[in-house]
Write a protein that holds these residues in place. Structure first.
Motif, mmCIF file in Angstrom:
data_model
loop_
_atom_site.group_PDB
_atom_site.id
_atom_site.type_symbol
_atom_site.label_atom_id
_atom_site.label_comp_id
_atom_site.label_asym_id
_atom_site.label_seq_id
_atom_site.Cartn_x
_atom_site.Cartn_y
_atom_site.Cartn_z
ATOM 1 N N ILE A 141 0.801 -6.322 -1.436
ATOM 2 C CA ILE A 141 1.454 -6.306 -2.754
ATOM 3 C C ILE A 141 0.627 -7.097 -3.773
ATOM 4 C CG2 ILE A 141 3.465 -7.161 -4.028
ATOM 5 C CD1 ILE A 141 5.152 -6.348 -1.597
ATOM 6 N N VAL A 180 -2.803 -1.005 4.933
ATOM 7 C CA VAL A 180 -1.964 -1.141 6.127
ATOM 8 C C VAL A 180 -2.826 -0.981 7.378
ATOM 9 C CG1 VAL A 180 -0.119 -0.045 7.457
ATOM 10 C CG2 VAL A 180 0.165 -0.391 5.023
ATOM 11 N N PHE A 223 9.835 -0.803 -1.983
ATOM 12 C CA PHE A 223 9.370 -1.212 -0.653
ATOM 13 C C PHE A 223 10.399 -1.876 0.239
ATOM 14 C CE2 PHE A 223 5.492 -1.096 -3.179
ATOM 15 C CZ PHE A 223 4.771 -0.224 -2.394
ATOM 16 N N TYR A 224 11.383 -2.509 -0.355
ATOM 17 C CA TYR A 224 12.254 -3.305 0.490
ATOM 18 C C TYR A 224 13.636 -2.691 0.676
ATOM 19 C CZ TYR A 224 8.710 -6.929 0.215
ATOM 20 O OH TYR A 224 7.539 -7.627 0.305
ATOM 21 N N THR A 264 -1.353 -8.170 5.546
ATOM 22 C CA THR A 264 0.068 -8.507 5.532
ATOM 23 C C THR A 264 0.724 -7.905 4.292
ATOM 24 O OG1 THR A 264 -0.405 -10.526 4.339
ATOM 25 C CG2 THR A 264 -0.332 -10.684 6.726
ATOM 26 N N ARG A 265 2.031 -7.746 4.352
ATOM 27 C CA ARG A 265 2.750 -7.121 3.239
ATOM 28 C C ARG A 265 2.544 -7.896 1.932
ATOM 29 N NH1 ARG A 265 8.312 -3.853 3.465
ATOM 30 N NH2 ARG A 265 9.185 -5.526 4.714
ATOM 31 N N THR A 266 2.595 -9.230 2.029
ATOM 32 C CA THR A 266 2.391 -10.056 0.837
ATOM 33 C C THR A 266 1.023 -9.781 0.227
ATOM 34 O OG1 THR A 266 3.211 -11.693 2.393
ATOM 35 C CG2 THR A 266 2.997 -12.373 0.101
#
Lengths: 285, 294
Positions: free
Chosen positions: B194, B184, B102-103, B189-191
């Motif tokens: 995950i 999404v 992802f990053y 939020t991304r946090t």
């Protein structure tokens, strides 16, 4: 009761109905209008949408019709910027929600996606319990547990699922039928109080009876939300839509174009474009 | 009719090699287990299973005052080294897996994955060599002697890290894309995506990675032998030397006779039981996970 007073009472009441299907006058949400101008979408070298300009009026249902592969879903995913999940995608042109510039790099896309909800073709509940499915995005928004439980009941009532599932809120959402799953997904989107709802062929994976219930729900959601519905079903478009946009793939390989847009009756009864006429009568597409 | 029989024969014929391979791999496990029990039997019957744990020290060749067969210190050594290594490698491996998925920017993700794959292919003796020459003196400078539980944990952690990371990435990648798209689209939020969607769904795969790699850490011999100091004792701190069961077998197999030799096979049996217990725990965690989801 006077609609204006009923509106003020509901605003001050502590347990506010999220939606207004039972009483449209009590609607506390402001559906937003959306406008796109010269919108083009590219995936790598491939162009999917070519300079589309159209308006989605607040509180009305706009249906997008046309053969497969002419950019209807691409247009939809621009409105909540889901399109940028595709790493090679590129969008040019403008998109506004009321006065709010959707495409601006400074746009808070988390907030945008909470205001512009989306329903997918295939029901996609998480492999969690029914109530957890609705709560998860609310947790992300920082809403407290007590309020979350209220919202779960409100939105499940709004989509007509409450009586069917109230005794098994903690059972897996995957035990529901396809139609129930899709209504759960709609409830999950409604829980965020969106102003616009995007629906990508919401009924195409469902049996006729389940599809009929979702369609009925779409008609009830009208006027509280701005709805943009992609559909391949002409009869359905005729039943639900206020406005219709007809898409067609361009001959030069530049992706889908908007060939005609207008009120539903006009598109189906007096189409101006010959391709529209052929398509709605089932002669082409 | 004849044709149908012929085609049935053909399909039977195709099945046979598969059945034989499956049978063989099952048979190997049973054979090894039987062999271990048979070889360890003198120790099990004469010394007794209890004394393998209750004897204070490991001194199987002592003539005066009787031999002692206590393996508890070495068993703990094994558990500490392997446990420490997985506690180190699991979170870091997960972080690497998330990063790759992802990053990492697109130009970096693929070469980075190749580097991790390469790291997973480094032979354990090379890790041991590096540990003995670089890591042990480094630790020794702060807290002599250097060859210690800590050195073993660090080396083993490094050894299993790349595989943990690759397995974690596979587990993460197996989470249906529609879940990610749904979350999404719901403005999560991304946090939260995950933490609340991705990891719970990847959990069975992540648990498998942890269990498999703990098993590998328990079984690893060479690198551990080279950096742990091999003193049979309960470690008072991470800087104390320890001896693991595997290192003990490798150190003494060459000269062990009779009961001593049988006791070494007994420690092999203990190692194998440890792995069996581990697999069983992993299986149950996974079943419980699936139960709570489905």
């Amino acid at each position: 009761m006077n609609p204006i007073t009923s509106q003020t009472t509901s605003v001050s009441s502590p347990s506010l109905p999220l939606t207004c299907m039972s009483n449209p006058a009590a609607c506390i949400l402001q559906p937003a209008s959306m406008t796109v101008t010269d919108l083009s979408v590219f995936y790598g070298d491939h162009q999917a949408l070519d300079k589309v300009s159209m308006e989605f009026s607040a509180g009305l249902v706009t249906a997008l019709i046309g053969p497969s592969g002419c950019g209807k879903t691409s247009l939809l995913t621009c409105l909540n910027r889901l399109v940028q999940m595709v790493p090679t995608s590129r969008v040019t042109g403008q998109c506004f929600m009321d006065e709010f510039d959707v495409m601006s790099p400074t746009t808070d896309i988390i907030s945008l996606r909470r205001q512009v909800g989306m329903i997918f073709q295939k029901p996609n509940p998480f492999a969690l319990s029914i109530s957890r499915n609705i709560e998860l995005p609310l947790i992300s928004q920082g809403i407290k547990r007590h309020r979350r439980h209220e919202i779960v009941e409100e939105v499940l009532r709004d989509v007509g699922l409450w009586d069917e599932v109230k005794d098994r809120l903690h059972r897996s959402a995957l035990t529901l039928s396809g139609g129930q799953q899709q209504r759960l997904c709609i409830a999950r989107a409604l829980a965020l109080k969106p102003r616009v709802l995007l629906m990508d062929e919401p009924c195409s994976a469902l049996d006729p009876i389940a599809a009929g219930r979702v369609e009925e729900l779409i008609r009830k959601l009208r006027s509280c939300y701005t709805l943009v519905v992609v559909t391949h079903n002409m009869a359905q478009a005729q039943r639900i839509a206020d406005h219709v946009g007809v898409f067609w793939a361009s001959d030069e390989g530049r992706g889908g174009q908007l060939i005609e847009t207008g009120p539903c009756e006009q598109i189906f009864e007096q189409p101006r474009h010959k391709l529209t006429a052929a398509y709605v009568q089932g002669r082409q597409g | 009719m004849k044709q149908r029989q012929a085609s049935r024969w053909k399909s039977q014929l195709g099945k046979l090699p598969l059945q034989i391979s499956a049978l063989l791999s099952g048979l190997i496990v049973i054979l090894i287990l039987g062999f271990l029990i048979q070889q360890a039997w003198p120790a099990l019957s004469e010394v007794g299973v209890l004394r393998l744990f209750s004897d204070g020290t490991w001194n199987p060749t002592e003539q005066v005052g009787g031999a002692s067969f206590g393996m508890t210190a070495m068993l703990l050594g094994t558990v500490f080294v392997a446990g420490g290594a997985i506690l180190l490698a699991a979170p870091v491996g997960l972080a690497i897996g998330l990063f790759m998925r992802f990053y990492a920017p697109r130009w970096l993700a693929s070469p980075y994955r190749h580097v991790i794959q390469l790291l997973a292919g480094i032979p354990s003796v090379v890790f041991g060599l590096w540990g003995a020459v670089v890591l042990v003196p480094l630790i020794g400078r702060y807290q002599p002697p250097g060859a210690s539980l800590l050195a073993g944990i660090l080396i083993l952690g490094m050894m299993i890290l790349p595989t943990v990371a690759l397995l974690a990435e596979t587990a993460i990648a197996s989470v249906p894309a529609e879940y990610i798209r749904a979350s999404v689209a719901l403005g999560m939020t991304r946090t939260h995506i995950i933490g609340k969607v991705l990891l719970p769904n990847a959990m069975p795969g992540l648990m498998t990675a942890v269990v498999l790699q703990t098993g590998r850490a328990i079984g690893e011999t060479m690198a551990v032998l080279m950096v742990c100091g091999n003193v049979v004792q309960f470690p008072g701190s991470v800087f104390d030397p320890v001896r693991t069961l595997t290192a003990n077998i490798a150190l003494q197999m060459g000269f062990a006779l009779d009961l001593h030799r049988a006791a070494l096979f007994g420690s092999g049996l203990i190692l194998m039981s440890l792995v069996v217990v581990l697999v069983w725990i992993g299986h149950h965690i996974q079943a419980a996970q699936e139960g709570s989801h489905g």
